[in-house]
Scaffold this motif. Structure first.
Motif, PDB file in Angstrom:
ATOM      1  N   LEU A  81       0.918  -1.317   0.027  1.00 36.85           N
ATOM      2  CA  LEU A  81      -0.043  -0.060  -0.095  1.00 36.85           C
ATOM      3  C   LEU A  81       0.876   1.350   0.055  1.00 36.85           C
ATOM      4  O   LEU A  81       1.759   1.367   0.651  1.00 36.85           O
ATOM      5  N   CYS A  82       0.611   2.115  -0.979  1.00 43.79           N
ATOM      6  CA  CYS A  82       1.112   3.514  -0.997  1.00 43.79           C
ATOM      7  C   CYS A  82       0.476   4.489  -0.417  1.00 43.79           C
ATOM      8  O   CYS A  82      -1.103   4.425  -0.569  1.00 43.79           O
ATOM      9  N   ALA A  83       0.836   5.364   0.159  1.00 43.13           N
ATOM     10  CA  ALA A  83       0.292   6.517   0.954  1.00 43.13           C
ATOM     11  C   ALA A  83       1.053   7.788   0.875  1.00 43.13           C
ATOM     12  O   ALA A  83       2.404   7.681   0.614  1.00 43.13           O
ATOM     13  N   SER A  84       0.210   9.174   1.070  1.00 43.72           N
ATOM     14  CA  SER A  84       0.913  10.220   1.101  1.00 43.72           C
ATOM     15  C   SER A  84       0.232  11.218   2.107  1.00 43.72           C
ATOM     16  O   SER A  84      -0.977  10.755   2.436  1.00 43.72           O
ATOM     17  N   GLY A  90      -2.130  12.263  11.011  1.00 44.33           N
ATOM     18  CA  GLY A  90      -3.202  11.131  10.824  1.00 44.33           C
ATOM     19  C   GLY A  90      -3.744  11.220   9.356  1.00 44.33           C
ATOM     20  O   GLY A  90      -4.455  10.231   8.799  1.00 44.33           O
ATOM     21  N   GLU A  91      -3.626  12.259   8.714  1.00 44.64           N
ATOM     22  CA  GLU A  91      -4.026  12.499   7.257  1.00 44.64           C
ATOM     23  C   GLU A  91      -3.411  11.648   6.091  1.00 44.64           C
ATOM     24  O   GLU A  91      -2.786  12.381   5.351  1.00 44.64           O
ATOM     25  N   TRP A 114      -7.688   5.783  13.989  1.00 47.29           N
ATOM     26  CA  TRP A 114      -8.829   4.933  13.726  1.00 47.29           C
ATOM     27  C   TRP A 114      -8.890   4.821  12.088  1.00 47.29           C
ATOM     28  O   TRP A 114      -9.026   6.113  11.715  1.00 47.29           O
ATOM     29  N   TYR A 115      -9.034   3.788  11.301  1.00 51.72           N
ATOM     30  CA  TYR A 115      -9.328   3.856   9.854  1.00 51.72           C
ATOM     31  C   TYR A 115     -10.037   2.725   9.855  1.00 51.72           C
ATOM     32  O   TYR A 115     -10.059   1.790  10.535  1.00 51.72           O
ATOM     33  N   PHE A 152      -9.560   7.310   6.579  1.00 50.44           N
ATOM     34  CA  PHE A 152      -9.302   8.009   7.811  1.00 50.44           C
ATOM     35  C   PHE A 152     -10.517   8.348   8.553  1.00 50.44           C
ATOM     36  O   PHE A 152     -11.392   8.594   7.767  1.00 50.44           O
ATOM     37  N   LEU A 153     -10.586   7.738   9.619  1.00 48.72           N
ATOM     38  CA  LEU A 153     -12.133   7.914  10.514  1.00 48.72           C
ATOM     39  C   LEU A 153     -11.919   8.979  11.700  1.00 48.72           C
ATOM     40  O   LEU A 153     -12.300   9.913  11.725  1.00 48.72           O
TER      41      LEU A 153
END
Lengths: 114, 111
Positions: A90-93, A101-102, B35-36, B45-46
């Motif tokens: 899984l890739c995320a940015s 958290g975003e 929490w996700y 995202f939650l």
């Protein structure tokens, strides 16, 4: 809706092949991450980047390598795939880093090495 | 090493039921708990929780953090089939800014 894309979604290859998993985001985020997730297991950070020409190894040791030549692109490469590399990647940015958290995730690349 | 434990690992309930998912953690330098929700694809995202006792709410979902007990709960009321997913808990280490994820709770809602 997050604009982060991964290709391929699914890949089945033989042992010893070189593979590259692509990840691109159109949000202009500086921070990008690669996670590995086995079925029923937690996500493990394997690589991250805080900007162009910046790459770091994550918590889980991985034989893969990454590069960050452009802000929007963060490909992951396995020079010689083995069955132990079978997993979901899984890739995320994010714009401000994991601590906000975003994290926006791509849809994942499921790799199977025979 | 930071650690996150979620329980139960799997939960099956009927539509309309209320569920509570648990997350406990060990982290050397706590910054926040996240929490996700992960369906077939990527986690979404939650909530982010940083302070004890302050409930975060979004529709039928709510979450609260207990720093004394090093834990958090995620509540879902009046569950719907669309709530079926894996719910992931993660903690952020203030020192190295790393996220540590738990294995998740697989929630299945039966119509």
């Amino acid at each position: 809706e997050a604009d982060i894309y991964q290709t391929p979604r699914y890949l089945v290859i033989g042992t010893g092949k070189k593979i590259t998993l692509e990840c691109s985001q159109t949000m202009g985020h500086d921070k990008m991450y690669w996670y590995q997730q086995d079925p029923g297991m937690e996500l493990h950070l394997i690589h991250y980047s805080y900007g162009v020409n910046s790459t770091e190894k994550g918590d889980l040791s991985s034989e893969s390598t990454v590069s960050r030549i452009r802000t929007e692109h963060f490909p992951l490469t396995l020079e010689s795939a083995r069955p132990s590399h079978t997993s979901q990647y899984l890739c995320a940015s994010s714009e401000y880093g994991q601590n906000t958290g975003e994290l926006f995730f791509g849809e994942g690349s499921r790799l199977t090495v025979l | 090493e930071d650690k996150v434990v979620q329980s139960p690992l799997s939960l099956v309930v009927h539509e309309g039921d209320t569920v509570t998912l648990n997350c406990s953690y060990e982290v050397t330098n706590f910054r926040s708990l996240l929490w996700y929700k992960q369906e077939k694809k990527a986690p979404t995202f939650l909530f982010m929780l940083t302070s004890s006792g302050i409930e975060k709410k979004s529709g039928r979902l709510s979450s609260i953090l207990d720093k004394k007990e090093l834990s958090s709960i995620l509540n879902i009321t009046a569950t719907q089939t669309g709530d079926s997913a894996i719910y992931l808990c993660a903690v952020v280490n203030f020192g190295n800014e790393k996220l540590t994820f738990g294995t998740g709770t697989r929630l299945t809602i039966i119509p």
